[in-house]
Design an enzyme around this catalytic site. Structure first.
Site, PDB file in Angstrom:
ATOM      1  N   ASN A   1       0.841  -1.291  -0.246  1.00 43.24           N
ATOM      2  CA  ASN A   1      -0.067   0.075  -0.059  1.00 43.24           C
ATOM      3  C   ASN A   1       1.091   1.395   0.093  1.00 43.24           C
ATOM      4  OD1 ASN A   1      -1.954   1.830   0.574  1.00 43.24           O
ATOM      5  ND2 ASN A   1      -2.433   1.511   2.546  1.00 43.24           N
ATOM      6  N   TRP A   2       0.939   1.891  -1.285  1.00 51.72           N
ATOM      7  CA  TRP A   2       2.041   2.974  -1.307  1.00 51.72           C
ATOM      8  C   TRP A   2       1.337   4.313  -0.573  1.00 51.72           C
ATOM      9  CZ3 TRP A   2       3.506   3.002  -7.139  1.00 51.72           C
ATOM     10  CH2 TRP A   2       4.148   1.646  -7.475  1.00 51.72           C
ATOM     11  N   LYS A   3      -0.069   4.384  -0.339  1.00 49.19           N
ATOM     12  CA  LYS A   3      -0.702   5.515   0.302  1.00 49.19           C
ATOM     13  C   LYS A   3      -0.445   6.700  -0.421  1.00 49.19           C
ATOM     14  CE  LYS A   3      -0.009   3.242   4.976  1.00 49.19           C
ATOM     15  NZ  LYS A   3       0.198   3.168   6.251  1.00 49.19           N
TER      16      LYS A   3
ATOM     17  N   HIS B   1      -9.195   1.178   5.323  1.00 49.42           N
ATOM     18  CA  HIS B   1      -7.959   1.264   5.760  1.00 49.42           C
ATOM     19  C   HIS B   1      -8.149   2.225   7.009  1.00 49.42           C
ATOM     20  CE1 HIS B   1      -3.900   2.563   6.594  1.00 49.42           C
ATOM     21  NE2 HIS B   1      -3.446   1.336   6.044  1.00 49.42           N
TER      22      HIS B   1
ATOM     23  N   GLU C   1      -6.291   4.776   8.023  1.00 48.07           N
ATOM     24  CA  GLU C   1      -6.162   6.050   7.660  1.00 48.07           C
ATOM     25  C   GLU C   1      -7.376   6.562   7.046  1.00 48.07           C
ATOM     26  OE1 GLU C   1      -2.740   5.435   5.533  1.00 48.07           O
ATOM     27  OE2 GLU C   1      -1.852   4.802   7.361  1.00 48.07           O
TER      28      GLU C   1
ATOM     29  N   GLU D   1      -4.893  -5.078  10.584  1.00 51.42           N
ATOM     30  CA  GLU D   1      -3.939  -3.863  10.806  1.00 51.42           C
ATOM     31  C   GLU D   1      -4.031  -3.315  12.098  1.00 51.42           C
ATOM     32  OE1 GLU D   1      -1.938  -2.623   6.805  1.00 51.42           O
ATOM     33  OE2 GLU D   1      -3.809  -1.418   7.227  1.00 51.42           O
TER      34      GLU D   1
ATOM     35  N   GLY E   1       3.168   2.343  10.694  1.00 51.75           N
ATOM     36  CA  GLY E   1       4.000   3.380  10.529  1.00 51.75           C
ATOM     37  C   GLY E   1       4.773   3.743  11.658  1.00 51.75           C
TER      38      GLY E   1
ATOM     39  N   SER F   1       3.932  -2.055  10.376  1.00 53.70           N
ATOM     40  CA  SER F   1       5.410  -2.079  10.440  1.00 53.70           C
ATOM     41  C   SER F   1       6.064  -3.515  10.152  1.00 53.70           C
ATOM     42  CB  SER F   1       5.852  -1.705  11.779  1.00 53.70           C
ATOM     43  OG  SER F   1       5.366  -0.476  12.112  1.00 53.70           O
TER      44      SER F   1
ATOM     45  N   GLY G   1       3.112  -0.995   4.220  1.00 60.27           N
ATOM     46  CA  GLY G   1       3.079   0.342   3.938  1.00 60.27           C
ATOM     47  C   GLY G   1       4.515   0.906   3.635  1.00 60.27           C
ATOM     48  N   GLY G   2       5.178   1.261   4.446  1.00 55.78           N
ATOM     49  CA  GLY G   2       6.529   1.971   4.068  1.00 55.78           C
ATOM     50  C   GLY G   2       7.473   1.170   3.644  1.00 55.78           C
TER      51      GLY G   2
HETATM   52  P1  13P Z   1       3.543   0.210   7.579  1.00 57.08           P
HETATM   53  O1  13P Z   1       3.979  -0.929   6.937  1.00 57.08           O
HETATM   54  O2  13P Z   1       4.123   1.704   6.925  1.00 57.08           O
HETATM   55  O3  13P Z   1       3.338   0.378   9.208  1.00 57.08           O
HETATM   56  O4  13P Z   1       1.971   0.619   6.903  1.00 57.08           O
HETATM   57  C1  13P Z   1       1.113  -0.317   7.119  1.00 57.08           C
HETATM   58  C2  13P Z   1      -0.206  -0.160   6.517  1.00 57.08           C
HETATM   59  O5  13P Z   1      -1.006   0.593   6.712  1.00 57.08           O
HETATM   60  C3  13P Z   1      -0.457  -0.924   5.241  1.00 57.08           C
HETATM   61  O6  13P Z   1      -1.897  -0.512   4.790  1.00 57.08           O
END
Ligand code: 13P
Length: 256
Positions: free
Chosen positions: A9-11, A94, A96, A165, A171, A211, A232-233
């Site tokens: 997920n590149w956000k 998600h 967010e 999640e 993050g 993470s 994510g990251g």
């Molecule tokens: P991180 O891997 O950056 O913690 O993000 C997880 C995430 O929200 C994937 O959708």
């Protein structure tokens, strides 16, 4: 046997050239794969990323959709549009989206239903806040968030993936322990059994997100109820995302 799915997920990250450079590397490395690989770029880049990965094992997904088929919904994207630009999947709910954009379980149930109607695989994200975990509310929260499935039939569950999640792990660099992840995943599978019966519960994939990195992926993916990762990251760089995919391939071969 459930096939492991590794999703990035590149956000709201990576401009066009950075994103296509990343996907060039992925599609060159994975013309085929024993695990499912999904990347979810920002909406403006879905078509160009899809063009880069076509012919490889890498699939493309949206990060969000709106439930209406078309119309006066400024800024929104429909399931049809996601399909039209090459998406086979979409993330729904998600944390967010829930936190920054006020998305409720009721709205998410409509989004899930719309995505499935358009033939998209849905990755429904659930997860508790730190305060909820600390006050022993984790299971109640997850149960409530599964009401996002309220319009989904047992047959449609073949096209649904759940992503656990925990919000406190997103993050932050703080990963859930393997025990915490396995426990939450087993709880979710039990809830799926109550909702849809044993066969659907056993067949549905439950991903872990929060993470996930190259150095913790294999341990997480080796848990019996962890069927993949939503990253994510660490999905923003080819090296770290490939290392997580490789951990998935290793965990998959142990399942076989
Ligand atoms: P991180 O891997 O950056 O913690 O993000 C997880 C995430 O929200 C994937 O959708």
């Amino acid at each position: 046997m459930r096939q492991i799915l590794v999703a990035g997920n590149w956000k709201m990250n990576l401009l066009g050239t950075a994103g296509t450079a990343l996907t060039d590397g992925l599609s060159a490395k994975y013309p085929t794969s024993s695990v499912e690989i999904l990347v979810c770029p920002p909406a403006p880049y879905l078509a160009s990323v899809h063009a880069k990965v076509s012919g490889s094992a890498v699939r493309v997904g949206g990060q969000n959709l709106y439930f209406a088929p078309q119309g006066a919904f400024t800024g929104e994207v429909s399931g049809d549009m996601l399909r039209d630009v090459g998406c086979s999947s979409v993330l729904v709910g998600h944390s967010e989206r829930r936190q920054c954009f006020g998305e409720t379980d009721e709205l998410l149930a409509k989004k899930v239903a719309a995505a499935l109607q358009h033939g998209l695989q849905v990755v429904l994200c659930v997860g508790e806040l730190l305060a909820e975990r600390q006050s022993d509310q984790t299971e109640a929260v997850l149960k409530k968030q599964l009401t996002g499935l309220s319009q989904v039939t047992a047959e449609q569950m073949a096209n649904v993936v759940i992503a656990y999640e925990p919000v406190w792990a997103i993050g932050t660099g703080v990963t859930a322990s393997t025990e915490q992840a396995q426990q939450a995943h087993a709880f979710l599978r039990g809830e799926l059994k109550t909702l849809y019966g044993e066969q659907v519960a056993v067949a549905t994939r439950i991903l872990y997100g929060g993470s996930v990195k190259a150095d913790n992926a294999l341990e997480l993916l080796s848990q019996p109820d962890v069927d993949g990762a939503l990253v994510g990251g660490a999905s923003l760089k080819a090296d770290s995302f490939i290392a997580i995919i490789e951990a998935g391939i290793q965990a998959m071969s142990r399942r076989a």
